[in-house]
Each structure stands twice: as structure tokens, then as C-alpha cells.
Enzyme design. Structure first.
Site, mmCIF file in Angstrom:
data_model
loop_
_atom_site.group_PDB
_atom_site.id
_atom_site.type_symbol
_atom_site.label_atom_id
_atom_site.label_comp_id
_atom_site.label_asym_id
_atom_site.label_seq_id
_atom_site.Cartn_x
_atom_site.Cartn_y
_atom_site.Cartn_z
ATOM 1 N N CYS A 1 2.959 -8.485 2.820
ATOM 2 C CA CYS A 1 4.267 -8.322 2.174
ATOM 3 C C CYS A 1 4.947 -9.657 1.913
ATOM 4 C CB CYS A 1 5.168 -7.421 3.016
ATOM 5 S SG CYS A 1 5.336 -7.944 4.730
ATOM 6 N N GLU B 1 11.375 -2.787 6.607
ATOM 7 C CA GLU B 1 10.714 -4.036 6.209
ATOM 8 C C GLU B 1 9.881 -3.687 4.991
ATOM 9 O OE1 GLU B 1 8.201 -6.479 5.299
ATOM 10 O OE2 GLU B 1 7.138 -6.159 7.182
ATOM 11 N N GLY C 1 6.796 -0.788 4.624
ATOM 12 C CA GLY C 1 6.077 -0.277 3.462
ATOM 13 C C GLY C 1 6.750 -0.707 2.180
ATOM 14 N N SER C 2 6.582 0.088 1.148
ATOM 15 C CA SER C 2 7.082 -0.285 -0.169
ATOM 16 C C SER C 2 8.591 -0.096 -0.267
ATOM 17 C CB SER C 2 6.396 0.543 -1.250
ATOM 18 O OG SER C 2 6.863 1.882 -1.230
ATOM 19 N N THR C 3 9.193 -0.846 -1.170
ATOM 20 C CA THR C 3 10.634 -0.719 -1.406
ATOM 21 C C THR C 3 10.977 0.667 -1.933
ATOM 22 O OG1 THR C 3 10.910 -3.093 -1.755
ATOM 23 C CG2 THR C 3 12.570 -1.650 -2.739
ATOM 24 N N LYS D 1 3.424 7.061 13.175
ATOM 25 C CA LYS D 1 2.693 7.650 12.055
ATOM 26 C C LYS D 1 1.967 6.529 11.319
ATOM 27 C CE LYS D 1 2.558 8.669 8.070
ATOM 28 N NZ LYS D 1 1.481 8.401 7.042
ATOM 29 N N GLU E 1 5.589 -6.702 -7.594
ATOM 30 C CA GLU E 1 4.719 -6.914 -6.444
ATOM 31 C C GLU E 1 3.370 -6.267 -6.722
ATOM 32 O OE1 GLU E 1 4.966 -6.566 -1.597
ATOM 33 O OE2 GLU E 1 5.771 -4.908 -2.771
ATOM 34 N N GLY F 1 11.063 2.984 0.928
ATOM 35 C CA GLY F 1 12.225 2.639 1.742
ATOM 36 C C GLY F 1 13.512 3.228 1.188
#
Length: 487
Positions: A292, A258, A236-238, A184, A389, A241
Site C-alpha cells: 500500500c 489503513e 484494504g482498499s479505499t 477475517k 493505485e 474503507g
């Protein structure tokens, strides 16, 4: 400038066929000028279900499941060769919908993708178990061994900053292990993944081994929640996640994540400034800061602080800002209006909370999503520039006085993805690398991942590792077999 770029079909790729699906369409925007370059369907639960069914059928099909490892290796090398043959088109596509300079997409992204597929192709025939001696039984009474078997159907979700590279980081080890995959891509940058689907088909992979579902976060969530998925690999973003972790709790899918970073660049007093200053600039401004593991927090000796900041700003001034498809561009746009607005809002918020703006902090031009290379200065560890970030071309710079305190400064973050250290002392390099909470520490270099070196983060930068044999551990299950032989 985009008229001569041939784009692949804007459809899902399921079970070896291009198909429609989904009741919504999503525009794809050129971040260099804000114009629409196409649109994609947003896959729904039915689309995801069809992809999962195809992947599960392919996983259990003897043609793939029992394929000799060297044959699978040959398919992966064939794919790498096709990527190489189509390198020019892939580089242009990557620069078109992502905005990154063609100088980088053609010399970094596409070659790196080829390298990753070739590297993991070699692992197909080297995934083996072990013969073990039982600890509680006579040695001649039992025979025990382990097997490494593919985990099953993998849902791979990749972001928009390195669409092609990060797809390869997930696909290559998954295919080498014998898994089947549903990819995706991010809705902002779908086209290199779609071209990759064309090449996978041309390479001769059996139908259903690779599938591609287009869409936004809703599509990704349907993939995460589907009970037919055995593993999710997400970059992607925390925040997303953490949402994935909550979603898979009910069925305990295997997950690797990650996630975000706020990586330090540490310049020690003895560093070679001719190396450190341009290195620090490259670490934060490459890909418009949309990396990242970008070095977005700078720690420099107070006595040399002004010189270092002036040097970084001077290097940044040499980066030509412009559309990614311009071969002279070194700093392209950020990916979207939303991204640009968010970055500039964080800069303003940091200044309101006491940070000083050394340079930049503004939009560049009045067309496209360009941001001037920026430097914020603060010694307040609670300032947004220090903690958050930004995912853009913004550096937070902090001076330090005592070398013994620099590791604590660098580690004062919820992230722990990477770090960059510049020093002429081998002893200090080892000592500081040992003290830093970071999955990767680069010394006197920056931003150089390698397929044979594990990559991943500490703390809220994620779970698990990409690359090297470590990555294959996440795409296989270890099965133990114990046989009584004296009966």
C-alpha cells in the site's frame, strides 16, 4: 514444489474449536501456476454470530478480563516463540497462497510478525491512566484520575498482500490492550492466519479470546454490521474503507482504516544515485508492487531523468521472476488472475490517455500471474498512471524542473500514506518532509516500518495509526473518575 507443505485445517476457529459453517466454499489458488491448492468455507451471518458470541463471552470472563498484565504478556511472548519455532512452515505457507518470494517471507514477513508480538507484549503492563487535578475545584476537595480500558470485541479484517504481518499489526495491540478478536483473513490467502490460530491455541490463550472466520467480502460485511462488535480495524482498499464507514454509521463503531496509496519517490538533484536508483526500484517492485505504501510515483530532475529511468529498469532486470517457493525468486506473481488483468488494463488505459511505456507493461510467461516490471512516463496529472493505485509492479515516472514545485506535484493525489525522499542535504530532507502530505516519510531508505513508529495515512489513505503507543489508543477507551473527598 508444494507437496511437502503441511497446511492447517481449512475451517473456522471459534471459541477454541475448529468448526464448519457457511453454505459456500471458495477455492484457494496458487498464483504461481493457477492451480487450486485448497478450499475454504465462506462464513455466513450464523458463523459470524457464533464468533461474536464467543468473543463477547471471553471478554467478560474474569479469567481474561482480570488476568494480570504480566500473565497476558507471557502468553504473547509464548506465541512469539511458537511462531519462531514454526517459522519455516509459516514462510512456505505465505509464499504458497500469496506468491511472494520465500526469500522475503522467511526473512521479512515471519521475523516481523515475531517482533510485533514481542514489542506489544511489553505494553501489557504499561497501559495506565493519569492522576489529574481539577481546574474548577479546590485541589484538596476532589480526586480525579483516568483509566485505560479495552474497547471490547474487535473485528480485524486483513488483506492478501501481507496476510501474516498485517494480522499481527492488529492482533498484537488488541490482545495487549485486553480486547478479544475476530480475525477475517482475505479469501485468497487464508492459510498463514489458520496456522496462527493453531499457535494461539497452543500458546494457551483462553477460548474465545481469538477467533477466526473465513470467507469473502460478504463475510467481512456481516462482521462489520454485527452489533456485538465494538471496533473494526481494516486494511484494504479505499473503496471498501468508505463502504465500512457507511455501514458503521448507524451504531458508531470505533473504526481504524489503513487504505490505499499512491506514494511518491522523490529524487533530488544532489542525491547519491548509487543509493537512490536501487532504492526507487525496491520501493515499487518489492512484493510485485503489492504494497500500500509502495513508491509508485517517481519524481526525478529532468536533466537526470533518462539516467534514473535506465538505472531503475536495469535494477529491475536483475530481479529473477518466478514462483515464490523458488529460493532464487525476487519478483513473484501478483495474487490472482483478476489482479493481473486489472493491472494490465490500467497500463493500457494509461497509454491510451497519453502516457508512454518505457519498459514492461506485459504479462511475463504464459503460466501464473506474472507481470514484467513496468515504467510509464507522463507529465499529465490526470493520466490514470499518475492518479490511480495499480497495486502491481508499475512505476509512473514524471520529470520536474523546479525543486520548489516538487512537493506540490507529490501532494497532487487523493492519497497520503507515505513518501520516499533521496537527498544528500539534511536541510532539504527536513523541509521537504515537512511539506509532504504523507503519514510516513522515508529519507534515503524505503519500505521499513517499525513497531515503535506510528504508521497510517493522510487524506483518503485512512483513519488512525497502526503501531507504537498510538495504535493502543484505538484499542482502549479512556474513562475519567472524579471523587469528592471532603464530604
Amino acid at each position: 514444489m508444494t507437496a511437502n507443505i503441511e497446511l492447517p485445517p481449512s475451517q473456522h476457529y471459534i471459541n477454541g474449536e475448529w468448526v464448519g459453517g457457511g453454505d459456500r466454499v471458495i477455492p484457494v489458488i496458487n498464483p504461481a501456476d493457477g492451480t487450486q491448492i485448497g478450499e475454504i468455507p465462506s462464513g455466513d451471518q450464523h458463523t459470524v454470530g457464533a464468533a461474536v458470541s464467543a468473543a463477547r463471552a471471553a471478554f467478560h470472563n474474569p479469567h481474561w478480563r482480570n488476568m494480570p498484565p504480566m500473565v497476558r504478556e507471557g502468553l504473547m511472548h509464548r506465541l512469539a516463540s511458537l511462531i519462531e519455532e514454526n517459522a519455516s512452515q509459516l514462510g512456505q505457507i505465505e509464499s504458497l497462497d500469496n506468491g511472494k518470494p520465500i526469500a522475503f517471507s522467511s526473512s521479512v514477513d515471519v521475523p516481523m510478525t515475531i517482533t510485533w508480538f514481542r514489542y506489544f507484549a511489553g505494553w501489557c503492563s504499561k497501559l495506565s491512566g493519569k492522576s489529574l487535578s481539577p481546574a474548577l475545584q479546590p485541589l484538596d476537595s476532589h480526586h480525579a484520575y483516568t483509566r485505560r480500558q479495552p474497547v471490547g470485541v474487535v473485528g480485524a479484517i486483513v488483506p492478501w498482500n501481507f496476510p501474516l504481518v498485517l494480522a499481527a499489526w492488529k492482533l498484537a495491540p488488541a490482545l495487549a490492550a485486553g480486547c478479544t478478536v475476530i480475525l477475517k483473513p482475505a479469501e485468497q490467502t487464508p492459510y498463514s492466519a489458520l496456522k496462527l490460530a493453531e499457535l494461539i491455541s497452543e500458546a494457551g490463550f483462553p477460548p474465545g479470546v481469538f477467533n477466526l472466520v473465513l470467507g469473502d467480502g460478504q463475510t467481512g460485511q456481516a462482521l462489520v454490521e454485527h452489533p456485538g462488535i465494538n471496533k473494526i480495524s481494516f486494511t484494504g482498499s479505499t473503496a471498501v474503507g468508505k463502504s465500512i464507514v457507511r455501514s458503521v454509521a448507524h451504531d458508531l463503531k470505533r473504526v481504524t482504516l489503513e487504505l490505499g496509496g499512491k506514494s511518491p519517490t522523490i529524487i533530488l538533484p544532489d542525491a547519491d544515485m548509487e543509493l537512490a536508483i536501487p532504492g526507487a526500484a525496491q520501493a515499487v517492485y518489492a512484493n510485485a508492487g503489492q504494497i500500500c505504501f509502495a513508491g509508485t510515483r517517481l519524481f526525478a530532475p529532468r536533466k537526470q531523468f533518462d539516467r534514473i529511468l535506465e538505472g531503475i529498469a536495469s535494477v529491475a532486470e536483475t530481479f529473477k521472476i518466478g514462483p515464490g517457493l523458488d529460493p532464487e525468486t525476487l519478483l513473484g506473481p501478483v495474487v490472482s488472475q483478476k489482479q493481473m488483468d486489472g493491472i494490465l488494463a490500467r497500463v493500457d488505459d494509461s497509454v491510451r490517455h497519453g502516457a508512454s511505456l518505457f519498459t514492461g507493461g506485459t504479462r511475463h510467461g504464459d503460466s501464473g500471474y506474472f507481470i514484467s516490471p513496468s515504467i510509464l512516463v507522463t507529465e499529465d496529472r490526470q493520466n490514470p498512471a499518475f492518479r490511480e493505485e495499480f497495486f502491481g509492479p508499475v512505476l509512473c515516472a514524471t520529470p520536474y524542473d523546479d525543486l520548489n514545485d516538487v512537493a506540490a506535484l507529490a501532494n497532487d493525489s487523493s492519497y497520503g500514506l507515505a513518501a520516499h525522499v533521496y537527498t544528500s542535504s539534511l536541510q532539504q530532507a527536513h523541509q521537504l518532509s515537512n511539506s509532504l502530505d504523507a503519514g510516513t516519510v522515508w529519507v534515503n531508505t524505503q519500505l521499513s516500518p517499525d513497531p515503535n513508529i506510528p504508521f497510517g495515512g493522510f487524506k483518503q489513505s485512512g483513519w488512525g495509526r497502526e503501531n507504537a503507543e498510538d495504535a493502543l489508543d484505538h484499542y482502549t477507551e479512556t474513562k475519567s473518575v472524579i471523587m469528592k473527598v471532603d464530604c
